[in-house]
Design a protein around this motif. Sequence first.
Motif, short mmCIF file in Angstrom:
data_model
loop_
_atom_site.label_atom_id
_atom_site.label_comp_id
_atom_site.label_asym_id
_atom_site.label_seq_id
_atom_site.Cartn_x
_atom_site.Cartn_y
_atom_site.Cartn_z
N TYR A 265 5.88 -3.16 2.35
CA TYR A 265 6.07 -3.45 1.03
C TYR A 265 5.46 -2.41 0.50
CZ TYR A 265 8.45 -5.30 -2.85
OH TYR A 265 9.15 -5.76 -4.06
N ARG B 299 5.63 1.24 -6.97
CA ARG B 299 5.31 0.62 -8.18
C ARG B 299 4.22 -0.25 -7.91
NH1 ARG B 299 10.99 -1.81 -9.91
NH2 ARG B 299 10.97 -1.90 -7.61
N THR C 158 11.71 -8.57 0.51
CA THR C 158 10.77 -9.67 -0.01
C THR C 158 11.10 -10.91 0.67
OG1 THR C 158 11.06 -8.61 -2.33
CG2 THR C 158 9.66 -10.33 -2.14
N LEU D 290 14.77 -3.44 -1.49
CA LEU D 290 13.50 -4.03 -1.64
C LEU D 290 13.68 -5.65 -1.85
CD1 LEU D 290 11.57 -1.48 -4.06
CD2 LEU D 290 11.08 -2.47 -1.75
N ASP E 281 7.56 0.39 -1.81
CA ASP E 281 7.77 0.16 -3.34
C ASP E 281 6.43 1.16 -3.97
OD1 ASP E 281 8.33 -0.30 -5.82
OD2 ASP E 281 8.47 -2.27 -5.62
N ASN F 224 17.32 1.85 -2.66
CA ASN F 224 17.00 1.17 -3.96
C ASN F 224 17.27 -0.36 -3.71
OD1 ASN F 224 15.63 2.89 -5.92
ND2 ASN F 224 17.41 4.10 -5.16
#
Lengths: 331, 325
Positions: free
Chosen positions: B315, B321, B252, B248, B319, B245
């Motif tokens: 990514y 989301r 980036t 991320l 992720d 977690n």
Amino acid sequence: MDKTTVPTPYNEKCSSPEKRPEGGRSGEAGFFLRMLSQKKAVFGLTILLGFILIAVLAPVITPGDPAGFVGRQNQPPSAHFWLGTNGQQQDVMRQIVWGARVSLVIGFTVGALITLIGLVVGMTAGYLHGLADGLLNVFTNVFLIIPALPLLIILASFLSPGTTTVVFVLTITSWAWPARTFRSQMLALCEKDFVAAAVVSGEGILRIIFVEILPNMMSLVVTVFFGNVVFAIGADMGLAFLGFENVTTVSWGTMLFWARNNSALVMGTWWTFVPPGLCVALVAFATTMLIYAVDEVTNPRLRSEKEVTNVLRKYKVSSHLATPVVRKNAD
Amino acid sequence: MKYLLKHIGLYLAAAWASLTINFLLPRAMPGDPVTSMIARMHGKMTPEQIEALRKAFGFSNAPILQQYFDYMTHVLRGDFGLSISAYPEKVSTIISSAFVWTLLLGIVTLILSFVIGTILGVIVGWRRGGRLDSILPGLFNFLGSFPYFFLAMLTLFILGFLLKWFPLSHAYSDYLSPGWNLAFVGSVITHLALPATTVILVSIGGWLIGMRSTMVGVLAEDYITMAEAKGLPEWRVMFQYAMRNAILPNFTQFGMSVGFILGGLILTELVFAYPGLGFYLIRSVMASDYPLMQALFFMITLTVLAANFIVDLLYVRLDPRVRVS
């Protein structure tokens, strides 16, 4: 994020200026006092001020022309020449002291310039929303993604070498990162109630930006500025090393340029290239420490984290668990 | 999908911008760079070279838009003209050989520094307040304060010149010819070791500190306490719950810093005379070899964009989301 944020359970001890329990130090003075209680801040400030003092007092510390010939070339450090002489028969110590001027001036000038441009672009984009923001944002991102150093080299190669060239190319290639940082902060702050209240009460745009929003970004502005200074000093070193600065001026970067040109590595004359590199590293390190200190003082989350760490140290809980548990009679 | 499309649009815009910079720069400068170059070479240039130079810039008497259009079509066909310093070699030949070395150095340094930095960050964040935590962040912060090329000079001097542990320059021994044999691969690795180590040492700090701070944030989450309360093994909570977690934001950053590390590689390549894109970029600038220089700049930009795109793809994978929205 800042000293004026709403008190949370973490920062009730020293955040709100009006009801501070110990001693009633308020506002700016409180900020500085808290900074001075930080080891990192004291360390960073001492080194940085030390170098600034050296730069200012250069004529007193090592009088004479830093580019002047003083004796035989490539002499190792001795009682007479503390850092020896270089391949150009110049006194390395004198060059370090005088060279601090150029390197620091370029670093701070470029740092200030790109912070300023970043502020203007970022805040404008963040405040405007809509199409203008979209365009500015794409523009910023494009500049951000084009690798800076190659662009710097290409730009500098078309201009005549010199300090102005270095400042110019560094400024126009490096404003994008601060612009992006300020834009996102601006977007976050514009959502806040106090901005909405200011808009409703009929304050002008300029007043909202400069009186309401900007003071709330001050800690970010300070850290971004120091970050830019670190970047600028490093990038200036690189450009000077490549010969894009006027190679007859004495700066830490041109010292490395000449060390390379006089094949200092092959000759084993380490005293001609180690001191300037170490000075840059020290300045950059001290400035980074200062940034951390500002962050820790103004960011309640970091401060609380620091407190947790200190508690862990105090109880010698070398946490093999993420959620620390203090057992009174362990083992 | 929308996320990827948006980013692809941005990369196209950046590629176009770098080409346009290439096109506009020589034209924005006072005077004609071709004429000034001919003057600088003191008549040592052959008429063919002058012609090559004019063609490289696309200088003609046509209106500027026509020139721009010509320039773009040439580039899209992969035609960057002829090099001036290595006349009459094609620019694309030089670039393709240099690209391999930069790619090798870049991939090795990026991945190793990211992996080492992230894992150290996880450990340091997990044992915050411990012994490692009081040493590592400060140490790597200090190393990170060094300019890449200065640390390169320092390691080259100590490990190369004084101790003679590593070769001093180039990408492989001059006595070997490239091929898939043990001697050549070994030579490539020993030549890679020093430049890679310096870049890794300078860039570990950023990953370590970024990872540490997100780790500390994640450790306060309830699901970590829950995982521990369930009695899961320490390493499992550490890597599969906390790190997954916390990674991320670091990831980036990975995209952002590709450009920065590639910039650092340029100077490192120069110090080690490592024949990559950066080494040739600086050589072409010194030799006023504009066609080569422009093509190298464009190539370095493209590399950064490609790296960013790969990071984007990963990514999306990491992720969930992003995938949904």
